[in-house]
Design a protein around this motif. Structure first.
Motif, PDB file in Angstrom:
ATOM      1  N   ASP A 132     105.814  -9.405  23.332  1.00 39.87           N
ATOM      2  CA  ASP A 132     106.927  -9.367  22.639  1.00 39.87           C
ATOM      3  C   ASP A 132     107.561 -10.629  22.154  1.00 39.87           C
ATOM      4  O   ASP A 132     107.727 -11.460  23.028  1.00 39.87           O
ATOM      5  CB  ASP A 132     107.926  -8.591  23.509  1.00 39.87           C
ATOM      6  CG  ASP A 132     109.411  -8.149  22.792  1.00 39.87           C
ATOM      7  OD1 ASP A 132     109.409  -8.693  21.762  1.00 39.87           O
ATOM      8  OD2 ASP A 132     110.301  -7.230  23.407  1.00 39.87           O
ATOM      9  N   ASP A 133     107.590 -10.746  20.869  1.00 40.33           N
ATOM     10  CA  ASP A 133     107.903 -12.090  20.500  1.00 40.33           C
ATOM     11  C   ASP A 133     109.489 -12.234  20.409  1.00 40.33           C
ATOM     12  O   ASP A 133     110.179 -13.213  20.038  1.00 40.33           O
ATOM     13  CB  ASP A 133     107.397 -12.601  19.046  1.00 40.33           C
ATOM     14  CG  ASP A 133     108.102 -11.712  18.099  1.00 40.33           C
ATOM     15  OD1 ASP A 133     108.883 -10.680  18.157  1.00 40.33           O
ATOM     16  OD2 ASP A 133     107.713 -12.027  16.869  1.00 40.33           O
ATOM     17  N   HIS A 134     110.183 -11.135  20.796  1.00 39.88           N
ATOM     18  CA  HIS A 134     111.859 -11.080  21.136  1.00 39.88           C
ATOM     19  C   HIS A 134     112.304 -11.382  19.582  1.00 39.88           C
ATOM     20  O   HIS A 134     113.371 -11.646  19.237  1.00 39.88           O
ATOM     21  CB  HIS A 134     112.430 -12.247  21.969  1.00 39.88           C
ATOM     22  CG  HIS A 134     111.649 -12.150  23.155  1.00 39.88           C
ATOM     23  ND1 HIS A 134     112.034 -10.901  24.022  1.00 39.88           N
ATOM     24  CD2 HIS A 134     110.916 -12.892  23.911  1.00 39.88           C
ATOM     25  CE1 HIS A 134     111.212 -11.239  25.393  1.00 39.88           C
ATOM     26  NE2 HIS A 134     110.789 -12.225  25.217  1.00 39.88           N
ATOM     27  N   LYS A 135     111.400 -11.061  18.639  1.00 43.80           N
ATOM     28  CA  LYS A 135     112.257 -11.090  17.039  1.00 43.80           C
ATOM     29  C   LYS A 135     111.912  -9.817  16.295  1.00 43.80           C
ATOM     30  O   LYS A 135     111.912  -9.686  15.171  1.00 43.80           O
ATOM     31  CB  LYS A 135     111.485 -12.092  16.320  1.00 43.80           C
ATOM     32  CG  LYS A 135     111.856 -13.503  16.917  1.00 43.80           C
ATOM     33  CD  LYS A 135     111.076 -14.641  15.922  1.00 43.80           C
ATOM     34  CE  LYS A 135     111.688 -16.095  16.320  1.00 43.80           C
ATOM     35  NZ  LYS A 135     110.877 -17.004  15.677  1.00 43.80           N
ATOM     36  N   GLY A 136     111.599  -8.722  17.137  1.00 42.37           N
ATOM     37  CA  GLY A 136     111.465  -7.315  16.803  1.00 42.37           C
ATOM     38  C   GLY A 136     110.029  -6.886  16.821  1.00 42.37           C
ATOM     39  O   GLY A 136     109.619  -5.853  16.186  1.00 42.37           O
ATOM     40  N   HIS A 137     109.005  -7.755  17.249  1.00 37.38           N
ATOM     41  CA  HIS A 137     107.630  -7.329  17.229  1.00 37.38           C
ATOM     42  C   HIS A 137     107.042  -7.222  18.351  1.00 37.38           C
ATOM     43  O   HIS A 137     106.973  -8.214  19.356  1.00 37.38           O
ATOM     44  CB  HIS A 137     106.916  -8.446  16.202  1.00 37.38           C
ATOM     45  CG  HIS A 137     107.614  -8.971  15.040  1.00 37.38           C
ATOM     46  ND1 HIS A 137     108.222 -10.168  14.905  1.00 37.38           N
ATOM     47  CD2 HIS A 137     107.736  -8.066  13.747  1.00 37.38           C
ATOM     48  CE1 HIS A 137     109.071 -10.250  13.816  1.00 37.38           C
ATOM     49  NE2 HIS A 137     108.668  -9.061  13.099  1.00 37.38           N
ATOM     50  N   VAL A 138     106.417  -6.141  18.568  1.00 36.53           N
ATOM     51  CA  VAL A 138     105.555  -6.080  19.929  1.00 36.53           C
ATOM     52  C   VAL A 138     104.162  -5.694  19.651  1.00 36.53           C
ATOM     53  O   VAL A 138     103.765  -4.594  18.892  1.00 36.53           O
ATOM     54  CB  VAL A 138     106.378  -4.667  20.715  1.00 36.53           C
ATOM     55  CG1 VAL A 138     105.372  -4.428  22.156  1.00 36.53           C
ATOM     56  CG2 VAL A 138     107.634  -4.910  21.064  1.00 36.53           C
ATOM     57  N   LEU A 139     103.369  -6.429  20.105  1.00 33.62           N
ATOM     58  CA  LEU A 139     101.875  -6.375  19.922  1.00 33.62           C
ATOM     59  C   LEU A 139     101.185  -5.845  21.279  1.00 33.62           C
ATOM     60  O   LEU A 139     101.197  -6.191  22.366  1.00 33.62           O
ATOM     61  CB  LEU A 139     101.238  -7.575  19.638  1.00 33.62           C
ATOM     62  CG  LEU A 139     101.586  -8.195  18.137  1.00 33.62           C
ATOM     63  CD1 LEU A 139     100.983  -9.561  18.022  1.00 33.62           C
ATOM     64  CD2 LEU A 139     101.708  -7.337  16.993  1.00 33.62           C
ATOM     65  N   LEU A 140     100.675  -4.608  21.051  1.00 33.31           N
ATOM     66  CA  LEU A 140      99.930  -3.832  22.293  1.00 33.31           C
ATOM     67  C   LEU A 140      98.599  -4.732  22.287  1.00 33.31           C
ATOM     68  O   LEU A 140      97.777  -5.156  21.412  1.00 33.31           O
ATOM     69  CB  LEU A 140      99.710  -2.258  21.879  1.00 33.31           C
ATOM     70  CG  LEU A 140     100.865  -1.607  21.922  1.00 33.31           C
ATOM     71  CD1 LEU A 140     100.570  -0.082  21.624  1.00 33.31           C
ATOM     72  CD2 LEU A 140     102.074  -1.713  23.080  1.00 33.31           C
ATOM     73  N   GLN A 141      98.036  -4.581  23.577  1.00 34.28           N
ATOM     74  CA  GLN A 141      96.981  -5.386  23.913  1.00 34.28           C
ATOM     75  C   GLN A 141      95.791  -4.841  23.195  1.00 34.28           C
ATOM     76  O   GLN A 141      95.476  -3.770  23.351  1.00 34.28           O
ATOM     77  CB  GLN A 141      96.746  -5.361  25.552  1.00 34.28           C
ATOM     78  CG  GLN A 141      95.898  -6.589  26.222  1.00 34.28           C
ATOM     79  CD  GLN A 141      94.671  -6.492  25.987  1.00 34.28           C
ATOM     80  OE1 GLN A 141      94.037  -5.233  25.693  1.00 34.28           O
ATOM     81  NE2 GLN A 141      93.894  -7.467  26.339  1.00 34.28           N
ATOM     82  N   ASN A 142      94.964  -5.818  22.270  1.00 36.11           N
ATOM     83  CA  ASN A 142      93.893  -5.390  21.618  1.00 36.11           C
ATOM     84  C   ASN A 142      94.183  -4.269  20.618  1.00 36.11           C
ATOM     85  O   ASN A 142      93.016  -3.617  20.279  1.00 36.11           O
ATOM     86  CB  ASN A 142      92.640  -5.305  22.332  1.00 36.11           C
ATOM     87  CG  ASN A 142      91.453  -5.500  22.136  1.00 36.11           C
ATOM     88  OD1 ASN A 142      91.409  -6.806  21.203  1.00 36.11           O
ATOM     89  ND2 ASN A 142      90.325  -5.118  22.213  1.00 36.11           N
ATOM     90  N   GLN A 143      95.233  -3.982  20.045  1.00 36.69           N
ATOM     91  CA  GLN A 143      95.581  -3.168  19.312  1.00 36.69           C
ATOM     92  C   GLN A 143      95.989  -3.868  17.899  1.00 36.69           C
ATOM     93  O   GLN A 143      97.031  -4.588  17.855  1.00 36.69           O
ATOM     94  CB  GLN A 143      96.557  -2.408  19.414  1.00 36.69           C
ATOM     95  CG  GLN A 143      96.258  -1.473  20.776  1.00 36.69           C
ATOM     96  CD  GLN A 143      95.022  -0.400  20.205  1.00 36.69           C
ATOM     97  OE1 GLN A 143      95.038   0.202  19.525  1.00 36.69           O
ATOM     98  NE2 GLN A 143      94.104  -0.301  21.346  1.00 36.69           N
ATOM     99  N   PRO A 144      95.199  -3.802  16.805  1.00 39.65           N
ATOM    100  CA  PRO A 144      95.759  -4.573  15.542  1.00 39.65           C
ATOM    101  C   PRO A 144      97.117  -3.888  14.950  1.00 39.65           C
ATOM    102  O   PRO A 144      97.267  -2.558  14.949  1.00 39.65           O
ATOM    103  CB  PRO A 144      94.602  -4.087  14.536  1.00 39.65           C
ATOM    104  CG  PRO A 144      93.321  -3.917  15.466  1.00 39.65           C
ATOM    105  CD  PRO A 144      94.029  -3.130  16.832  1.00 39.65           C
TER     106      PRO A 144
END
Length: 322
Positions: free
Chosen positions: A276-288
């Motif tokens: 979570d970059d705390h700017k509205g973007h959440v990247l799941l582990q190893n998911q493009p």
């Protein structure tokens, strides 16, 4: 005679006598269940790509198409908006409007679902559209706006922005050229009318859209289109022209600038389940995750060794995080 007068003359002739070689579309014609495309419409397909994307056309939208050609894309749009005047076609060339209207007679004979009342043809100029403010869900043009010089292009885009509803979509297909187009070709009225020498670089094309106010721009396709070679033109080297398909969305302009999607993706492969970059973007582990260029740059600037940012593909197909 101005270059716009030359353009009218070129397309008047193309309306009276279909010119199959006038443009070279680089996208296949949509094959939709129950849709039969009259041969004459295919012969008068004066575009360089397609502006018909089903994901834009849900819930029977109100559609505007500028530069009617032989009516092919008007018919495709009406497939998704089967209501009286659901599709409005605007053209400055009387002969093109008449040809398109006649082609709809054939289309009605070939398609039992189609009613000519689905399409309303209006005489009008792209620089002064005969359309009410904020009345259109989806606006489109195919291989027309590249003809305009900068001042007229800005006005045409402002007009499209004016008629769109909030969050409405402008879908366009135009030639672009990332090399410097020689001045003598830019001033050649016939070459400009033929959708060749008015081509501008992609970054300028996108900036024109965002300068008008579109907060989101999607680059949906970029393909080879034409080559202006020394064998045929007064140039010192090959000038490579590509066909670009974009969708500009009338979203509010973000405080940190527009969201431009060019087909980049971010992949987080760290130890945690997500980032979570705390700017509205959440990247799941190893998911493009598709991201706009602005977000891709911000993630890269984090300096982490567990985030991979892919290059632009220029074939963005939705689902992005911004």
């Amino acid at each position: 005679m101005s270059y716009l007068d030359t353009t009218v003359d070129v397309y008047k002739a193309a309306a009276l006598t279909p010119d199959v070689g006038l443009c070279c579309t680089t996208s296949p014609i949509w094959q939709l269940p129950g849709l039969s495309m009259p041969k004459i419409m295919q012969e008068m397909n004066y575009g360089c790509g397609t502006t018909v994307h089903p994901r834009d056309l849900v819930n029977s939208p109100s559609i505007l198409y500028v530069g009617v050609g032989g009516g092919m894309e008007l018919l495709q749009f009406s497939y998704f908006s089967r209501k009286k005047s659901g599709v409005i076609g605007v053209d400055v060339v009387d002969e093109m409007l008449a040809a398109s209207k006649q082609n709809f007679v054939q289309a009605e004979q070939e398609n039992d679902w189609f009613d000519q009342d689905f399409v309303e043809l209006r005489k009008g100029d792209a620089l002064d559209l005969p359309v009410e403010n904020a009345s259109i869900d989806v606006a489109a043009q195919n291989c027309l706006f590249n003809i305009f010089k900068a001042e007229e292009l800005k006005k045409a885009l402002e007009e499209m922005y004016r008629v769109l509803k909030p969050h409405g979509r402008l879908v366009m297909s135009d030639p672009i050229c990332n090399q410097e187009m020689p001045a003598h070709l830019q001033e050649d009225e016939k070459l400009r009318a033929l959708c060749l020498s008015g081509s501008i670089p992609m970054h300028e094309y996108i900036k024109m859209l965002t300068d008008v106010g579109f907060g989101t721009v999607e680059v949906r396709a970029k393909r080879p289109y034409r080559i202006l070679s020394p064998n045929h033109y007064a140039v010192d080297q090959n000038i490579i022209i590509e066909s670009l398909e974009v969708c500009a969305i009338k979203d509010p302009m973000p405080a940190d600038g527009p969201c431009v999607f060019t087909g980049k993706a971010a992949i987080y492969y760290g130890q945690e389940d997500y980032l979570d970059d705390h700017k509205g973007h959440v990247l799941l582990q190893n998911q493009p995750q598709a991201v706009c260029d602005k977000t891709a740059n911000a993630l890269a600037e984090l300096g982490r060794d567990d985030i991979h940012i892919t290059p632009s593909t220029y074939f963005y197909d939705g689902g992005g995080c911004c």
